[in-house]
Design a protein around this motif. Sequence first.
Motif, PDB file in Angstrom:
ATOM      1  N   LEU A  93       0.832  -1.212   0.000  1.00 37.97           N
ATOM      2  CA  LEU A  93       0.000   0.000   0.000  1.00 37.97           C
ATOM      3  C   LEU A  93       0.867   1.263   0.000  1.00 37.97           C
ATOM      4  CD1 LEU A  93      -2.711  -1.107   2.607  1.00 37.97           C
ATOM      5  CD2 LEU A  93      -2.944  -1.024   0.116  1.00 37.97           C
ATOM      6  N   ALA A  94       1.885   1.274   0.858  1.00 33.58           N
ATOM      7  CA  ALA A  94       2.736   2.463   0.953  1.00 33.58           C
ATOM      8  C   ALA A  94       3.517   2.698  -0.334  1.00 33.58           C
ATOM      9  CB  ALA A  94       3.696   2.314   2.133  1.00 33.58           C
ATOM     10  N   LEU A  95       4.012   1.627  -0.946  1.00 30.30           N
ATOM     11  CA  LEU A  95       4.822   1.775  -2.159  1.00 30.30           C
ATOM     12  C   LEU A  95       3.983   2.189  -3.353  1.00 30.30           C
ATOM     13  CD1 LEU A  95       7.165  -1.292  -1.650  1.00 30.30           C
ATOM     14  CD2 LEU A  95       7.861   1.111  -1.700  1.00 30.30           C
ATOM     15  N   GLY A  96       2.717   1.810  -3.368  1.00 30.49           N
ATOM     16  CA  GLY A  96       1.832   2.283  -4.438  1.00 30.49           C
ATOM     17  C   GLY A  96       1.705   3.803  -4.399  1.00 30.49           C
ATOM     18  N   ILE A  97       1.530   4.341  -3.194  1.00 29.78           N
ATOM     19  CA  ILE A  97       1.441   5.804  -3.040  1.00 29.78           C
ATOM     20  C   ILE A  97       2.770   6.468  -3.383  1.00 29.78           C
ATOM     21  CG2 ILE A  97       1.040   7.662  -1.377  1.00 29.78           C
ATOM     22  CD1 ILE A  97      -0.794   5.704   0.143  1.00 29.78           C
ATOM     23  N   LEU A  98       3.867   5.868  -2.908  1.00 29.57           N
ATOM     24  CA  LEU A  98       5.192   6.429  -3.184  1.00 29.57           C
ATOM     25  C   LEU A  98       5.485   6.448  -4.679  1.00 29.57           C
ATOM     26  CD1 LEU A  98       7.959   7.445  -2.213  1.00 29.57           C
ATOM     27  CD2 LEU A  98       8.677   5.053  -2.052  1.00 29.57           C
ATOM     28  N   GLY A  99       5.100   5.386  -5.389  1.00 30.35           N
ATOM     29  CA  GLY A  99       5.333   5.339  -6.830  1.00 30.35           C
ATOM     30  C   GLY A  99       4.634   6.467  -7.554  1.00 30.35           C
ATOM     31  N   LEU A 101       3.794   9.375  -6.265  1.00 29.44           N
ATOM     32  CA  LEU A 101       4.465  10.632  -5.914  1.00 29.44           C
ATOM     33  C   LEU A 101       5.780  10.792  -6.677  1.00 29.44           C
ATOM     34  CD1 LEU A 101       3.861  10.703  -2.049  1.00 29.44           C
ATOM     35  CD2 LEU A 101       2.711  12.068  -3.811  1.00 29.44           C
ATOM     36  N   LEU A 102       6.524   9.702  -6.848  1.00 28.32           N
ATOM     37  CA  LEU A 102       7.777   9.775  -7.579  1.00 28.32           C
ATOM     38  C   LEU A 102       7.546  10.107  -9.051  1.00 28.32           C
ATOM     39  CD1 LEU A 102       9.768   6.738  -6.101  1.00 28.32           C
ATOM     40  CD2 LEU A 102      10.303   9.169  -5.834  1.00 28.32           C
ATOM     41  N   ALA A 103       6.509   9.540  -9.631  1.00 23.99           N
ATOM     42  CA  ALA A 103       6.207   9.856 -11.030  1.00 23.99           C
ATOM     43  C   ALA A 103       5.859  11.331 -11.180  1.00 23.99           C
ATOM     44  CB  ALA A 103       5.055   8.978 -11.518  1.00 23.99           C
ATOM     45  N   LEU A 104       5.109  11.876 -10.223  1.00 23.58           N
ATOM     46  CA  LEU A 104       4.761  13.300 -10.282  1.00 23.58           C
ATOM     47  C   LEU A 104       5.984  14.184 -10.031  1.00 23.58           C
ATOM     48  CD1 LEU A 104       1.374  13.217  -8.327  1.00 23.58           C
ATOM     49  CD2 LEU A 104       1.684  13.563 -10.788  1.00 23.58           C
ATOM     50  N   VAL A 132      10.026   8.348 -15.212  1.00 23.32           N
ATOM     51  CA  VAL A 132       8.620   7.985 -14.985  1.00 23.32           C
ATOM     52  C   VAL A 132       8.374   6.539 -15.396  1.00 23.32           C
ATOM     53  CG1 VAL A 132       6.245   8.436 -15.720  1.00 23.32           C
ATOM     54  CG2 VAL A 132       7.746  10.341 -15.169  1.00 23.32           C
ATOM     55  N   LEU A 133       8.931   6.127 -16.530  1.00 20.91           N
ATOM     56  CA  LEU A 133       8.755   4.754 -16.995  1.00 20.91           C
ATOM     57  C   LEU A 133       9.410   3.741 -16.060  1.00 20.91           C
ATOM     58  CD1 LEU A 133       9.376   5.148 -20.851  1.00 20.91           C
ATOM     59  CD2 LEU A 133       7.190   5.084 -19.622  1.00 20.91           C
ATOM     60  N   MET A 134      10.412   4.188 -15.295  1.00 27.34           N
ATOM     61  CA  MET A 134      11.120   3.277 -14.388  1.00 27.34           C
ATOM     62  C   MET A 134      10.493   3.195 -12.997  1.00 27.34           C
ATOM     63  SD  MET A 134      15.076   4.333 -15.186  1.00 27.34           S
ATOM     64  CE  MET A 134      15.724   4.389 -16.856  1.00 27.34           C
ATOM     65  N   THR A 135       9.556   4.067 -12.663  1.00 26.01           N
ATOM     66  CA  THR A 135       9.037   4.107 -11.290  1.00 26.01           C
ATOM     67  C   THR A 135       8.393   2.800 -10.825  1.00 26.01           C
ATOM     68  OG1 THR A 135       7.076   5.241 -12.161  1.00 26.01           O
ATOM     69  CG2 THR A 135       8.771   6.603 -11.125  1.00 26.01           C
ATOM     70  N   SER A 195      11.787  -2.047 -19.885  1.00 22.44           N
ATOM     71  CA  SER A 195      12.341  -3.366 -19.569  1.00 22.44           C
ATOM     72  C   SER A 195      12.745  -3.448 -18.101  1.00 22.44           C
ATOM     73  CB  SER A 195      13.557  -3.656 -20.452  1.00 22.44           C
ATOM     74  OG  SER A 195      13.195  -3.691 -21.817  1.00 22.44           O
ATOM     75  N   LEU A 196      13.290  -2.352 -17.566  1.00 24.55           N
ATOM     76  CA  LEU A 196      13.703  -2.345 -16.165  1.00 24.55           C
ATOM     77  C   LEU A 196      12.500  -2.556 -15.249  1.00 24.55           C
ATOM     78  CD1 LEU A 196      16.138  -1.893 -14.242  1.00 24.55           C
ATOM     79  CD2 LEU A 196      15.414   0.496 -14.103  1.00 24.55           C
ATOM     80  N   SER A 197      11.397  -1.868 -15.539  1.00 24.48           N
ATOM     81  CA  SER A 197      10.191  -2.038 -14.720  1.00 24.48           C
ATOM     82  C   SER A 197       9.666  -3.464 -14.817  1.00 24.48           C
ATOM     83  CB  SER A 197       9.122  -1.038 -15.164  1.00 24.48           C
ATOM     84  OG  SER A 197       9.491   0.281 -14.817  1.00 24.48           O
ATOM     85  N   ALA A 198       9.671  -4.029 -16.023  1.00 24.15           N
ATOM     86  CA  ALA A 198       9.234  -5.418 -16.183  1.00 24.15           C
ATOM     87  C   ALA A 198      10.147  -6.356 -15.406  1.00 24.15           C
ATOM     88  CB  ALA A 198       9.212  -5.786 -17.664  1.00 24.15           C
ATOM     89  N   GLY A 199      11.460  -6.065 -15.398  1.00 28.24           N
ATOM     90  CA  GLY A 199      12.394  -6.882 -14.644  1.00 28.24           C
ATOM     91  C   GLY A 199      12.130  -6.840 -13.151  1.00 28.24           C
TER      92      GLY A 199
END
Length: 518
Positions: A93-99, A101-104, A132-135, A195-199
């Motif tokens: 839950l926390a990392l979903g919110i953090l992700g 915020l990082l994209a923004l 953003v694509l790596m978040t 690819s990094l996000s998929a990894g």
Amino acid sequence: MKLASPAAAVGIAAIVSRLLGYARDVLVANLLGAGPMAEALLAALRAPNALRRTLGEGGLNAALTPIYLRLRMQEGHVHAAAFARTTLILATLALGILGALLALGAGAAIHLSAPGLESRPQDFDLARWWFVLMTPFIGAATLASIAAAFLNAERRYVIAALAPAIVNAALAGAYLVIPHVTSTPRTMGSLMALSLSAGGLLQLALVLWPLIPVLRQAAEGLQHGVMVSVGKALRLGAPALVATASFQIIGLVASAVASQEPAALAWFYYADRLFQLPLSLAGVVIGSVVLTELGASRAGASAAHALADNKMLDHALVSALSIGLPAATALFVLAEPIIQTLFGRGAFSPGDVTGTALALMAMAPGLPAGVAARVLLQELLVREQAWASAACGGAGVMVTAVAAVLLTPYWGVGGASAAVAAGLWAQCAAIALILAYQNWWRPSLAILKPLLVQALAASIMTAALLVVASAPLLNHGSSLRRLAVLLLVCATGGALYGGVIWFGGGLPGWGRHKSGHE
């Protein structure tokens, strides 16, 4: 439990993972070189890579492993499993919110990691988009690290260590395919970021799967004691993560200063990747195996016994330095042949080789301090002295920042890289002083002989490598021939070093005349 067997298994898995990671870097260097497009991609990669290294080297183990072990020993498997499951749910839950915020805030992240790009708005915007694509990778990798910490606590070290190697193999394969899909550098960079996000998602799946049987032992519902343990993990986890992350923050600070000069960010990145191989290898083994074994020995021990039992720490320190000393020697003496062999083709120019080699030579003297600091840090973390650990990391970061600002105007990327070495030595000294002042660690006289033998072996290895480096053997022929010669030289130097410490007793239990006690 002896450290040798699990440490060797984890070490081999870590080496395979890092070598596959280098294969990816070589592909990036060949496709993008060290120009503006490469700098934009590497700027976007700095934060995710630093996070991956921190987490992969046991950044969360310090908070989670001791608590899990204590719960399992004192409350039973059900309570420990409930703690693991609750931690993973709350972290998701926390990392979903953090992700989100990082994209923004992607622009702020690029500003911190590479402020020099702001003078080139087009490259800055490109780096921001790739970030953003790596978040998604950041959240997935963090969850995977949490799951790996619980696997380590169950002493399933190899499973946790193999997952990054499998992911790096998949990413290297993807990077080989990307040039056949598009020849546009912008599109290549976007596909690499995706690819990094998929990894990261693949790594999470690989680590969660073997943990499912453990999680199934948890009783339904949230127990009060479990939430108390989660709260304690959070209180310990934040400063402990800062302490472990400081090894990466030191590099981030130095590279941010270096980014003010053209191509310096790329030179620093490639040099840092080589520097991180032995440092990361020591970090993976120490952050998983050593921390777990220290935590297990402390969990049921009296205070007096814990105070007296420094033997494991001494053993780990000597073993880690047996990696750090020869690695620092080889990276310093063979910097240019290594960079030329690995990266010197395609878009990577001779000037890029020279700049990257200079950065690597300046970093190399900090390697012994880095591996020693990683070992000594575990004693602070096992004793739940997370804030003291974070303060030591902060001291290293501060020294790095000051040294980089002072040295970079005169020495360029070499000055920023030398600041990394200075920061690591400052951090190591701070940790050692705290342990000595609190009487938590007193190095035994028994480690003096192995350390002196290692220093002698490193000196002999240095002399031999200097002779080889002055010959034209490493600088001519095809890339494959140079690589074969370089590997042969490194293997010979390693064998020479190993032979000296074998006959001289440069490791605990080594030598023709063992002490008779381990």
